[in-house]
Design a protein around this motif. Structure first.
Motif, mmCIF file in Angstrom:
data_model
loop_
_atom_site.group_PDB
_atom_site.id
_atom_site.type_symbol
_atom_site.label_atom_id
_atom_site.label_comp_id
_atom_site.label_asym_id
_atom_site.label_seq_id
_atom_site.Cartn_x
_atom_site.Cartn_y
_atom_site.Cartn_z
ATOM 1 N N VAL A 1 0.853 -1.171 0.000
ATOM 2 C CA VAL A 1 0.000 0.000 0.000
ATOM 3 C C VAL A 1 0.891 1.222 0.000
ATOM 4 O O VAL A 1 1.777 1.324 0.811
ATOM 5 C CB VAL A 1 -0.885 0.031 1.249
ATOM 6 C CG1 VAL A 1 -1.777 1.250 1.214
ATOM 7 C CG2 VAL A 1 -1.723 -1.225 1.328
ATOM 8 N N SER B 1 2.803 6.121 -8.989
ATOM 9 C CA SER B 1 2.588 5.718 -7.601
ATOM 10 C C SER B 1 3.913 5.293 -6.995
ATOM 11 O O SER B 1 4.871 5.016 -7.689
ATOM 12 C CB SER B 1 1.601 4.562 -7.543
ATOM 13 O OG SER B 1 0.341 4.983 -7.990
ATOM 14 N N TYR C 1 4.311 -7.664 -6.693
ATOM 15 C CA TYR C 1 4.896 -6.465 -6.114
ATOM 16 C C TYR C 1 6.399 -6.394 -6.334
ATOM 17 O O TYR C 1 6.967 -5.306 -6.402
ATOM 18 C CB TYR C 1 4.504 -6.338 -4.650
ATOM 19 C CG TYR C 1 3.126 -5.762 -4.540
ATOM 20 C CD1 TYR C 1 2.917 -4.400 -4.652
ATOM 21 C CD2 TYR C 1 2.018 -6.584 -4.411
ATOM 22 C CE1 TYR C 1 1.650 -3.861 -4.607
ATOM 23 C CE2 TYR C 1 0.741 -6.053 -4.364
ATOM 24 C CZ TYR C 1 0.559 -4.689 -4.466
ATOM 25 O OH TYR C 1 -0.703 -4.156 -4.439
ATOM 26 N N PRO D 1 -2.514 -1.885 -8.215
ATOM 27 C CA PRO D 1 -2.968 -0.550 -8.624
ATOM 28 C C PRO D 1 -1.835 0.448 -8.823
ATOM 29 O O PRO D 1 -1.898 1.297 -9.722
ATOM 30 C CB PRO D 1 -3.901 -0.124 -7.486
ATOM 31 C CG PRO D 1 -3.530 -0.982 -6.326
ATOM 32 C CD PRO D 1 -3.053 -2.276 -6.896
ATOM 33 N N GLU D 2 -0.781 0.355 -8.003
ATOM 34 C CA GLU D 2 0.346 1.269 -8.171
ATOM 35 C C GLU D 2 1.012 1.072 -9.524
ATOM 36 O O GLU D 2 1.447 2.037 -10.157
ATOM 37 C CB GLU D 2 1.356 1.064 -7.039
ATOM 38 C CG GLU D 2 0.812 1.366 -5.665
ATOM 39 C CD GLU D 2 0.008 0.214 -5.077
ATOM 40 O OE1 GLU D 2 -0.667 0.433 -4.056
ATOM 41 O OE2 GLU D 2 0.047 -0.906 -5.626
ATOM 42 N N ASN E 1 -1.280 2.534 -12.293
ATOM 43 C CA ASN E 1 -1.160 3.984 -12.413
ATOM 44 C C ASN E 1 0.160 4.380 -13.054
ATOM 45 O O ASN E 1 0.216 5.287 -13.893
ATOM 46 C CB ASN E 1 -1.280 4.647 -11.044
ATOM 47 C CG ASN E 1 -1.212 6.161 -11.154
ATOM 48 O OD1 ASN E 1 -2.043 6.787 -11.792
ATOM 49 N ND2 ASN E 1 -0.193 6.744 -10.552
ATOM 50 N N ALA F 1 -6.708 1.719 -11.705
ATOM 51 C CA ALA F 1 -6.011 1.975 -10.436
ATOM 52 C C ALA F 1 -6.866 2.824 -9.507
ATOM 53 O O ALA F 1 -6.958 2.559 -8.301
ATOM 54 C CB ALA F 1 -4.675 2.664 -10.707
ATOM 55 N N GLN G 1 -9.545 0.994 -7.770
ATOM 56 C CA GLN G 1 -9.036 0.135 -6.696
ATOM 57 C C GLN G 1 -8.613 0.951 -5.475
ATOM 58 O O GLN G 1 -8.123 0.390 -4.498
ATOM 59 C CB GLN G 1 -7.855 -0.691 -7.187
ATOM 60 C CG GLN G 1 -8.209 -1.824 -8.136
ATOM 61 C CD GLN G 1 -7.088 -2.838 -8.198
ATOM 62 O OE1 GLN G 1 -6.832 -3.581 -7.244
ATOM 63 N NE2 GLN G 1 -6.378 -2.873 -9.320
ATOM 64 N N ASP H 1 -6.330 3.598 -5.519
ATOM 65 C CA ASP H 1 -5.006 4.216 -5.555
ATOM 66 C C ASP H 1 -5.178 5.740 -5.557
ATOM 67 O O ASP H 1 -5.741 6.319 -6.484
ATOM 68 C CB ASP H 1 -4.230 3.763 -6.791
ATOM 69 C CG ASP H 1 -2.820 4.312 -6.806
ATOM 70 O OD1 ASP H 1 -1.942 3.667 -6.227
ATOM 71 O OD2 ASP H 1 -2.603 5.402 -7.370
ATOM 72 N N SER H 2 -4.701 6.384 -4.516
ATOM 73 C CA SER H 2 -4.953 7.810 -4.321
ATOM 74 C C SER H 2 -4.295 8.673 -5.387
ATOM 75 O O SER H 2 -4.831 9.707 -5.787
ATOM 76 C CB SER H 2 -4.475 8.230 -2.930
ATOM 77 O OG SER H 2 -3.093 7.939 -2.766
#
Length: 503
Positions: free
Chosen positions: A44, A59, A240, A275-276, A279, A305, A308, A310-311
């Motif tokens: 995260v 991200s 990851y 998601p990172e 993005n 993303a 999901q 992802d900010s």
């Protein structure tokens, strides 16, 4: 008025998207499911750094110690003997048969599933030194299957199995040392066992070892060593690790910079739903780095993303809707996504949302709310927000006009890369507002601003004169500043010059 970020340099006025997040929180995986060896972890990431309004922001990756997954042996077809024969051999003291019978009870294969019976037979085999039984017994104690959770007992059995070179046990005991469960927390012991497990190909251990070298965790940070282990884990499909490796290729950290390799690994991780990575792949498509520029693909991955959670992607998507960049301009959608990102603490999104309130785009115009959001972002060091607050003090919006206070905020903003505060500082020195007039100091700051090649401050000063915001209205002064902005490449300023010329 206000400023955001752009891909590499932000500016006070136009809002922006994020390109690289310098901080992040990572959660890896922990092997704990009987009958399976899960691959991959959960990372995260929180966004911290900014960029300009044209390019979105990538991200980030992890900083905290990931959560680990613990492993257990799955049954194999070769172990599926006749139950009666297996029972007979187990009763006769054959440790392998005892282990396999324990596995039958654990999985409910040919017998009623029973954690208690599984424990009984695992323990008999483990007491005879059978490594696989020692390992599974450790997992049962670790997870409370058939017995109450007992980390000390789990550590005992993991250590015995690890001493017999059971790679999964080496990984699991490293996790217990990391977490201080059943043993005293000891990063040196954790690293010792993790390295042994990684060398035997345990993907979780490879990922965590790479993470330790990348971000520091019982070892000195070493990007080259991190890249080595991320590559091994990525090749085994750890999503990851693939993302982390992509970032390293993207920025040339620990490996030679290679945008094509970055795209390859971002793509693999994105396809697995990270998601990172989705993005970051969107950013690559947007910028045409390592592949052909494709706005449609960029928005596709950005949206995945953002959906999901992802900010950074949420901010980027919101800004795309605000600017009509690849999608129909839709202020309501822009506000929706910016609000989601701002709610996760993304300062550039807080600033961007402030712009929406300031200009009444997608929401009712609300200058006090805009100032609140700018202050929220500025408190976390966002340079665009500092610049925007300074501009509000110049124009007397919400706050009482105060050039000295404006200068304070502009100086704070100028310490950050990519915003237009330098133009404003130059203007204050030129006009002698809040400071003694000083042409030489003004020229110095204008040179700094021109070196950054951000024309939005010029546009904003021109707009201030045209509308008489904080200064007497002056079309000639407005044209002067619009002309500077137009020459610097600000298309909106060129249009405003044409409009004024037509009056």
């Amino acid at each position: 008025m206000a400023y955001m970020g752009d891909m590499v340099r932000p500016i006070c006025r136009d809002g922006a998207t994020l390109d690289y997040v310098a901080a992040a929180k990572a959660y890896g995986s922990r092997c704990d499911a009987i009958g399976s060896i899960p691959r991959g972890g959960v990372l995260v990431f929180l966004a911290v750094m900014l960029v300009l309004a044209v390019a979105p922001m990538r991200s980030a990756r992890g900083g905290e110690q990931p959560v680990k997954m613990r492993l257990i042996f799955p049954p194999s077809d070769a172990d599926k003997k006749d139950l009666a024969l297996l029972q007979k051999e187990a009763d006769g003291g054959n440790p392998k048969a005892q282990f396999l019978l324990g596995m039958r009870y654990s999985e409910g294969v040919g017998v009623s599933q029973s954690g208690t019976e599984a424990m009984k037979w695992y323990r008999r085999a483990a007491d005879r030194g059978y490594a696989r039984a020692q390992f599974n017994l450790g997992v049962m104690c670790d997870r409370g299957r058939g017995v109450p959770v007992d980390y000390a007992e789990a550590a005992k059995w993991y250590r015995l199995a690890a001493g017999q070179e059971v790679a999964a046990a080496q990984h699991n005991i490293s996790v217990l040392y990391d977490e201080g469960k059943g043993v005293r927390r000891d990063s040196t012991e954790a690293l010792k066992w993790r390295r042994l497990a990684a060398e035997q190909g345990i993907v979780e251990a490879q990922y965590l070892l790479a993470h330790a070298y990348r971000y520091g965790g019982g070892v000195l940070r070493d990007d080259r060593e991190a890249a080595k282990w991320f590559k091994l884990a990525a090749a085994q499909g750890n999503a990851y690790a693939q993302f982390e490796l992509a970032v390293m290729y993207d920025y040339g950290e620990g490996v030679p910079q290679d945008k094509f390799e970055a795209v390859e690994w971002y793509g693999r991780a994105a396809e697995q739903g990270v998601p990172e990575a989705q993005n970051s792949l969107a950013v690559m498509y947007d910028e045409g780095e390592g592949l052909t520029r494709n706005k449609e693909e960029s928005l596709y991955w950005c949206r995945l993303a953002a959906e999901q959670g992802d900010s950074v992607a949420q901010n980027n998507l919101g800004w795309a809707y605000r600017e009509g960049d690849g999608v129909a301009k839709d202020y309501a959608e822009a506000v929706k996504w910016l609000r989601l990102a701002a709610g996760q603490g993304v300062t550039i999104a807080q600033n961007n949302l402030g712009l929406m309130y300031l200009e009444g785009q997608g929401v009712k115009r609300d200058e006090p709310e805009a100032l609140r959001l700018f202050r929220l972002a500025a408190a976390e060091g966002n340079g665009y927000a500092c610049c925007n607050i300074g501009e509000m003090y110049v124009k007397g919006q919400v706050v009482e006009q105060n050039y000295e206070e404006a200068m304070k905020w502009f100086r704070l903003a100028a310490e950050k890369d990519g915003n237009d505060a330098a133009y404003w500082i130059g203007w204050l020195y030129e006009e002698g507002k809040g400071v003694l007039a000083d042409p030489d100091e003004a020229a110095k700051w204008y040179r700094i601003a021109e070196g950054r090649k951000d024309p939005n401050g010029l546009l904003s000063i021109g707009e201030m004169y045209e509308k008489g915001l904080g200064v007497p209205g002056s079309i000639s002064n407005a044209e002067k500043w619009y002309r500077k902005a137009c020459r610097a490449g600000e298309k909106d300023a060129c249009e405003r010059l044409k409009r004024l010329a037509g009056k």
